[in-house]
Design a protein around this motif. Sequence first.
Motif, PDB file in Angstrom:
ATOM      1  N   LYS A 121      63.947   9.271  -5.078  1.00  0.00           N
ATOM      2  CA  LYS A 121      64.799  10.270  -5.902  1.00  0.00           C
ATOM      3  C   LYS A 121      65.485   9.423  -6.973  1.00  0.00           C
ATOM      4  O   LYS A 121      65.683   9.624  -8.070  1.00  0.00           O
ATOM      5  CB  LYS A 121      65.764  11.166  -5.121  1.00  0.00           C
ATOM      6  CG  LYS A 121      65.011  12.009  -3.936  1.00  0.00           C
ATOM      7  CD  LYS A 121      64.081  12.772  -4.795  1.00  0.00           C
ATOM      8  CE  LYS A 121      63.228  13.642  -3.524  1.00  0.00           C
ATOM      9  NZ  LYS A 121      62.053  14.416  -4.207  1.00  0.00           N
ATOM     10  N   TRP A 122      66.270   8.549  -6.478  1.00  0.00           N
ATOM     11  CA  TRP A 122      67.176   7.788  -7.297  1.00  0.00           C
ATOM     12  C   TRP A 122      66.475   6.848  -8.342  1.00  0.00           C
ATOM     13  O   TRP A 122      67.099   6.611  -9.617  1.00  0.00           O
ATOM     14  CB  TRP A 122      67.981   6.691  -6.467  1.00  0.00           C
ATOM     15  CG  TRP A 122      69.281   6.078  -6.889  1.00  0.00           C
ATOM     16  CD1 TRP A 122      69.213   4.708  -7.551  1.00  0.00           C
ATOM     17  CD2 TRP A 122      70.304   6.490  -7.586  1.00  0.00           C
ATOM     18  NE1 TRP A 122      70.620   4.457  -8.076  1.00  0.00           N
ATOM     19  CE2 TRP A 122      71.223   5.593  -8.042  1.00  0.00           C
ATOM     20  CE3 TRP A 122      70.876   8.022  -7.389  1.00  0.00           C
ATOM     21  CZ2 TRP A 122      72.668   5.950  -8.590  1.00  0.00           C
ATOM     22  CZ3 TRP A 122      72.118   8.104  -7.976  1.00  0.00           C
ATOM     23  CH2 TRP A 122      73.038   7.129  -8.459  1.00  0.00           C
ATOM     24  N   ILE A 133      70.788  15.115 -14.359  1.00  0.00           N
ATOM     25  CA  ILE A 133      72.502  14.818 -13.501  1.00  0.00           C
ATOM     26  C   ILE A 133      72.462  15.994 -12.453  1.00  0.00           C
ATOM     27  O   ILE A 133      73.230  15.694 -11.584  1.00  0.00           O
ATOM     28  CB  ILE A 133      73.398  14.934 -14.634  1.00  0.00           C
ATOM     29  CG1 ILE A 133      73.234  13.563 -15.491  1.00  0.00           C
ATOM     30  CG2 ILE A 133      74.664  15.176 -14.369  1.00  0.00           C
ATOM     31  CD1 ILE A 133      73.829  13.698 -16.870  1.00  0.00           C
ATOM     32  N   ILE A 134      72.237  17.234 -12.932  1.00  0.00           N
ATOM     33  CA  ILE A 134      72.155  18.465 -11.853  1.00  0.00           C
ATOM     34  C   ILE A 134      71.605  18.275 -10.880  1.00  0.00           C
ATOM     35  O   ILE A 134      72.163  18.333  -9.619  1.00  0.00           O
ATOM     36  CB  ILE A 134      71.818  19.947 -12.613  1.00  0.00           C
ATOM     37  CG1 ILE A 134      72.727  20.184 -13.882  1.00  0.00           C
ATOM     38  CG2 ILE A 134      71.948  20.940 -11.602  1.00  0.00           C
ATOM     39  CD1 ILE A 134      72.291  21.389 -14.770  1.00  0.00           C
ATOM     40  N   ARG A 135      70.420  17.672 -10.665  1.00  0.00           N
ATOM     41  CA  ARG A 135      69.532  17.550  -9.416  1.00  0.00           C
ATOM     42  C   ARG A 135      70.204  16.261  -8.606  1.00  0.00           C
ATOM     43  O   ARG A 135      70.457  16.429  -7.385  1.00  0.00           O
ATOM     44  CB  ARG A 135      68.229  16.984  -9.785  1.00  0.00           C
ATOM     45  CG  ARG A 135      67.294  18.107 -10.364  1.00  0.00           C
ATOM     46  CD  ARG A 135      65.921  17.517 -11.150  1.00  0.00           C
ATOM     47  NE  ARG A 135      65.087  17.008  -9.903  1.00  0.00           N
ATOM     48  CZ  ARG A 135      64.027  16.714 -10.412  1.00  0.00           C
ATOM     49  NH1 ARG A 135      63.659  16.607 -11.625  1.00  0.00           N
ATOM     50  NH2 ARG A 135      63.173  16.200  -9.368  1.00  0.00           N
ATOM     51  N   HIS A 136      70.608  15.168  -9.340  1.00  0.00           N
ATOM     52  CA  HIS A 136      71.278  14.219  -8.840  1.00  0.00           C
ATOM     53  C   HIS A 136      72.620  14.520  -7.917  1.00  0.00           C
ATOM     54  O   HIS A 136      73.007  14.037  -6.785  1.00  0.00           O
ATOM     55  CB  HIS A 136      71.397  12.911  -9.741  1.00  0.00           C
ATOM     56  CG  HIS A 136      70.138  12.016  -9.831  1.00  0.00           C
ATOM     57  ND1 HIS A 136      69.644  11.441  -8.821  1.00  0.00           N
ATOM     58  CD2 HIS A 136      69.686  11.636 -10.955  1.00  0.00           C
ATOM     59  CE1 HIS A 136      68.517  10.926  -9.364  1.00  0.00           C
ATOM     60  NE2 HIS A 136      68.644  10.930 -10.663  1.00  0.00           N
ATOM     61  N   ARG A 137      73.186  15.273  -8.842  1.00  0.00           N
ATOM     62  CA  ARG A 137      74.763  15.568  -8.213  1.00  0.00           C
ATOM     63  C   ARG A 137      74.781  16.734  -7.335  1.00  0.00           C
ATOM     64  O   ARG A 137      75.744  16.768  -6.536  1.00  0.00           O
ATOM     65  CB  ARG A 137      75.419  15.604  -9.550  1.00  0.00           C
ATOM     66  CG  ARG A 137      75.782  14.315 -10.159  1.00  0.00           C
ATOM     67  CD  ARG A 137      77.105  14.364 -11.205  1.00  0.00           C
ATOM     68  NE  ARG A 137      77.087  13.116 -11.873  1.00  0.00           N
ATOM     69  CZ  ARG A 137      77.840  12.850 -12.775  1.00  0.00           C
ATOM     70  NH1 ARG A 137      78.515  13.719 -13.306  1.00  0.00           N
ATOM     71  NH2 ARG A 137      77.731  11.569 -13.458  1.00  0.00           N
ATOM     72  N   LEU A 138      74.010  17.644  -7.655  1.00  0.00           N
ATOM     73  CA  LEU A 138      74.249  18.987  -6.911  1.00  0.00           C
ATOM     74  C   LEU A 138      72.990  19.380  -6.137  1.00  0.00           C
ATOM     75  O   LEU A 138      72.935  19.469  -4.885  1.00  0.00           O
ATOM     76  CB  LEU A 138      74.388  20.246  -7.993  1.00  0.00           C
ATOM     77  CG  LEU A 138      75.696  19.664  -8.707  1.00  0.00           C
ATOM     78  CD1 LEU A 138      75.726  21.212  -9.768  1.00  0.00           C
ATOM     79  CD2 LEU A 138      76.958  20.074  -7.937  1.00  0.00           C
ATOM     80  N   PRO A 141      71.708  16.570  -2.840  1.00  0.00           N
ATOM     81  CA  PRO A 141      72.729  16.617  -1.821  1.00  0.00           C
ATOM     82  C   PRO A 141      72.725  17.888  -1.282  1.00  0.00           C
ATOM     83  O   PRO A 141      72.713  17.907  -0.018  1.00  0.00           O
ATOM     84  CB  PRO A 141      74.198  16.186  -2.472  1.00  0.00           C
ATOM     85  CG  PRO A 141      73.818  15.348  -3.821  1.00  0.00           C
ATOM     86  CD  PRO A 141      72.347  15.981  -4.254  1.00  0.00           C
ATOM     87  N   HIS A 164      73.382   7.312  -1.703  1.00  0.00           N
ATOM     88  CA  HIS A 164      73.407   7.855  -3.049  1.00  0.00           C
ATOM     89  C   HIS A 164      73.674   9.466  -2.882  1.00  0.00           C
ATOM     90  O   HIS A 164      74.078  10.125  -3.990  1.00  0.00           O
ATOM     91  CB  HIS A 164      72.224   7.705  -3.924  1.00  0.00           C
ATOM     92  CG  HIS A 164      72.217   6.369  -4.257  1.00  0.00           C
ATOM     93  ND1 HIS A 164      72.977   5.598  -4.958  1.00  0.00           N
ATOM     94  CD2 HIS A 164      70.999   5.320  -3.923  1.00  0.00           C
ATOM     95  CE1 HIS A 164      72.567   4.313  -5.244  1.00  0.00           C
ATOM     96  NE2 HIS A 164      71.231   4.061  -4.595  1.00  0.00           N
ATOM     97  N   TYR A 165      73.313   9.988  -1.798  1.00  0.00           N
ATOM     98  CA  TYR A 165      73.279  11.575  -1.777  1.00  0.00           C
ATOM     99  C   TYR A 165      74.029  12.128  -0.644  1.00  0.00           C
ATOM    100  O   TYR A 165      74.246  13.427  -0.260  1.00  0.00           O
ATOM    101  CB  TYR A 165      72.014  11.990  -1.853  1.00  0.00           C
ATOM    102  CG  TYR A 165      71.014  11.745  -2.869  1.00  0.00           C
ATOM    103  CD1 TYR A 165      71.294  12.235  -4.219  1.00  0.00           C
ATOM    104  CD2 TYR A 165      69.963  10.767  -2.824  1.00  0.00           C
ATOM    105  CE1 TYR A 165      70.674  11.968  -5.499  1.00  0.00           C
ATOM    106  CE2 TYR A 165      69.367  10.391  -4.099  1.00  0.00           C
ATOM    107  CZ  TYR A 165      69.562  11.076  -5.375  1.00  0.00           C
ATOM    108  OH  TYR A 165      68.897  10.608  -6.526  1.00  0.00           O
ATOM    109  N   ARG A 166      74.929  11.170   0.046  1.00  0.00           N
ATOM    110  CA  ARG A 166      75.482  11.844   1.310  1.00  0.00           C
ATOM    111  C   ARG A 166      75.204  12.469   2.283  1.00  0.00           C
ATOM    112  O   ARG A 166      75.805  13.265   2.929  1.00  0.00           O
ATOM    113  CB  ARG A 166      77.123  12.306   0.751  1.00  0.00           C
ATOM    114  CG  ARG A 166      77.666  11.339  -0.453  1.00  0.00           C
ATOM    115  CD  ARG A 166      78.843  12.263  -1.328  1.00  0.00           C
ATOM    116  NE  ARG A 166      78.307  13.503  -1.827  1.00  0.00           N
ATOM    117  CZ  ARG A 166      78.009  13.697  -2.976  1.00  0.00           C
ATOM    118  NH1 ARG A 166      77.536  12.572  -3.766  1.00  0.00           N
ATOM    119  NH2 ARG A 166      77.509  14.740  -3.390  1.00  0.00           N
TER     120      ARG A 166
END
Length: 410
Positions: A121-122, A133-138, A141, A164-166
């Motif tokens: 994903k990264w 950005i929405i996919r990566h940050r929200l 995860p 990266h996604y906790r």
Amino acid sequence: MNRQQKIILMIIPNLNFGGAQRVFYNHSIELSRNHKVVECVFNFDAGHAFQSGNEVFSLNVAGGANALSKLIQFFKRIQALRALKKKLKPDISISHLEGADLINILSAQGEKTITWVHGSKWYDQNISGILGIIRHRLLIPFMYSRASCVVTVSEAIKQELIFHYRVKPKAIQTIYNYFDGETISDKGNIAIPANFQPIYEGAPVLIFSGRLVTQKNPAAMLHWFASFVLTHHCKLVIVGEGDLRDELLDLCADLKLNTYHPWSAMELHAAYQVYFLGFQSNPFQFIKRATVFVLPSMWEGFPMVLGEAMYCGIPIVSADCPTGPREMLMDTEKSPLSIEIDYPYKAEFGVLLPILNESTQGVWTKAFSELINDKVVLEYYKKKSTGRAVAFSKEQNASQVSKLVDRILL
């Protein structure tokens, strides 16, 4: 429907020709030995290449043409999948690929959920812009932290999800894709039709098999090959279809590569430098007869085609892209995964090279210059490919899928 059996709902966007679809098909057959397996796709617009014999439902919801219509169709898919789950009452829902993962989580009806992550994903360059950005940050995860279990097809993807996604490490399990080695070997041993024989005459053959898409980096491969072939007598065979096909044919013309393709009336002979063969129902018979298998990808997950090339018994040269090639070609107990590769790295089971671009063409040229005419090294990596394939055999890995499902169902 017999409620003595556990009901497993398996979800994937489509069942066209692709690595994730092949894994989905393998798992569907494996799990149906002890459970009632029902398959679900978004739609059949891309065809139905992998048919397991299990019941298949289509949500009959197409993709959208723009951002608004995509959002509308997204909610329609959630609604349709939620209705299907209410009807089937699955004990567990297993989704493959990110689009299916998200609607699986959002449509949950109290059943256990497993999400199967097939690629990085990264490093996925398709995840970009505001939506990226929405996919990566929200979204990423969110969905993977809410699954009963997240399965990754490589250890590197597992570490990616953690850092990266906790996603909690205890929620993730790595299960390598597996292969039906006997079938691949048998298909590889089938003689190629006589009209294809000239491909393998007169020069070493490099072969790539896969989708013609940006991820696989075919344009960079052609740019490098156009330079390489000026001083080295060899051929490049490309097996597969994809959105970039016409663009790549135009590129070959611009690069003045003598190119064969089957989409016009051309006679196939031994003098071409590049051969586009399009989709082949049995690519293994072409792979097996080549000198070296080449994977130039910019990112992967656990590239199925590398395992297939191993079962075909030919040497492998791969870009050291995230993720998969390192774990497949290196003995990670002897060689740390953290080392930087900016030179031809002769790993235990194949050769790893830096990702192919204009600045690394020289490294690729050095590697292939040394390899293609060195019969001793080629024979060494042939044997290593065959030996390594066992680690990804159906016999050794299929049971992990069943054991995971049984554990989640407890």
